[in-house]
Design an enzyme around this catalytic site. Structure first.
Site, PDB file in Angstrom:
ATOM      1  CB  CYS A 147     -25.222 -37.780 -56.792  1.00 41.15           C
ATOM      2  SG  CYS A 147     -25.971 -36.201 -56.395  1.00 41.15           S
ATOM      3  CB  CYS A 207     -23.836 -32.981 -57.130  1.00 42.30           C
ATOM      4  SG  CYS A 207     -24.786 -33.920 -55.931  1.00 42.30           S
TER       5      CYS A 207
END
Lengths: 78, 315
Positions: free
Chosen positions: A10, A13
């Site tokens: 994501c 991240c």
């Protein structure tokens, strides 16, 4: 040291990965930074909210994106 | 005080005419924007501090002893305070299932967590008042409990992706934070979140202000008023695939309600947007087989539709 960024890809991240790279350069430490995107691997650390930061096998932060400054402090402690 | 300030800024400083369309729209925009940002900043910060006491790892341990019913109620309530981001849905789901939380209880959590969140509450409270905000929390939690119980009763465990049951989960060393660490973490949570949602708030309030100033009074009564029985399911069907946060949707719905959209229809639309979304479905597909995924979306969509009808009938 061995640094792992846990997360299934994501945007948060990616942000953590970027921040830790900057922190590693700024703190001038020898580190091997890698991304762990495999969910089985992530679960092995007992992490339920991503992104998470693991240094030498120890979970340091979970479910948040610390700033470069905060990451430098974490690196300094190790 | 805030209303006076907004009026002063718009009518005196900018020199717009009171009662003109542009003047009213601008006044509405300035007032709502300031009010929402004040509320957002303070409440997101406070909620972040409260949430630091309820990490998902703790919630999981708490729910793994849970039975049906009581477990569903607890899960729906914990969903309010446990932080949730759709990108964490997969590890969260696996963590719950792996530690023995019943499937139905897990779903109660998965419904309540994204639907009943602090941003939705702040926006509802600020724009619609505390009554609607309470109705939203109450029905959100109820929908989460009932959907979870129904899914539990259907015994759909075999429609969870098989690999989920084979994962061995580690234990994380629990680190207790000091209060000043909680405050610091809350700040580093609030600032990026505000930075992320402010364009949605501005866009939402802007569209809302435009509708407020320019759309004729009551123009939606015919289409979305309480008399049209199809308004609720259509609102839900439009809301489910939409992916937006509460920050962008709620100001628009407020203006729609002002122009005659029925309260229950507005609530159903907001719930459909926040609780279910296409990106979430794609993420959950990693852990759920198609049949369970469709059942989950179907049950929640029906529950939201019924809630919409209920409030159209009684409000």
């Amino acid at each position: 040291m061995k640094i792992e960024v846990l997360g299934t890809g994501c945007s948060r991240c990616k942000q953590l990965h970027e921040n830790i790279m900057q922190a590693v350069i700024a703190a001038d430490v020898e580190a091997d930074v890698s991304k762990v995107e495999d969910i089985t691997e992530i679960m092995r650390y007992g992490v339920m909210s991503t992104p998470a930061l693991v240094i030498d096998g120890v979970v340091k932060t979970v479910g948040k994106v610390p700033s470069v400054e905060e990451l430098k402090t974490i690196l300094a402690k190790d | 005080m805030l209303a006076n300030f907004a009026a002063y800024l718009v009518f005196t400083v900018l020199g717009l005419t009171k009662g003109s369309r542009l003047g009213e729209a601008a006044n509405f925009f300035v007032y709502d924007t300031i009010k929402i940002f004040l509320l957002l900043t303070t409440i997101i910060f406070c909620v972040a501090v409260i949430r630091s006491y309820f990490p998902p790892e703790k919630t999981k341990r708490f729910l793994s002893h849970g039975k049906e019913y009581v477990g569903n109620i607890l899960a729906a309530l914990l969903g309010i305070v446990t932080p949730f981001c759709s990108c964490s849905a997969v590890p969260l789901f696996i963590g719950f299932v792996e530690s023995g939380v019943p499937l139905g209880v897990t779903f109660s959590f998965l419904v309540s967590s994204p639907m009943v969140n602090e941003i939705a509450l702040i926006m509802l409270w600020g724009l619609f008042g505390w009554k609607i905000a309470l109705i939203y929390i109450g029905s959100g939690v109820t929908i989460a409990i009932i959907s979870g119980i129904v899914i539990g009763k259907l015994h759909l465990e075999r429609f969870v992706q098989d690999y989920v049951y084979t994962i061995k989960m580690g234990e994380i060393a629990a680190t207790e934070q000091t209060f000043s660490e909680r405050l610091k973490n809350a700040r580093s949570y609030t600032v990026p979140l505000l930075r992320k949602i402010w364009p949605y708030v501005i866009a939402g309030v802007g569209i809302g202000a435009f509708i407020h100033g320019y759309a004729p009074e009551g123009f939606l009564v015919k289409y979305a008023g309480p008399q049209n029985p199809f308004a609720v399911p259509i609102a839900v069907l439009i809301g489910v695939p939409l992916y937006s946060n509460a920050a962008g949707v709620i100001p628009i719905t407020q203006a729609l309600m002002e122009k005659g959209m029925a309260t229950g229809t507005v609530l159903a639309f907001m719930m459909a947007v926040t609780a279910l979304s296409l990106p979430e479905a794609i993420i959950l597909k990693n852990v759920l087989k198609l049949r369970l995924l469709l059942t989950f979306f179907g049950i929640v969509a029906v529950a939201i539709t019924l809630t919409g009808y209920l409030f159209n009938a009684i409000l």
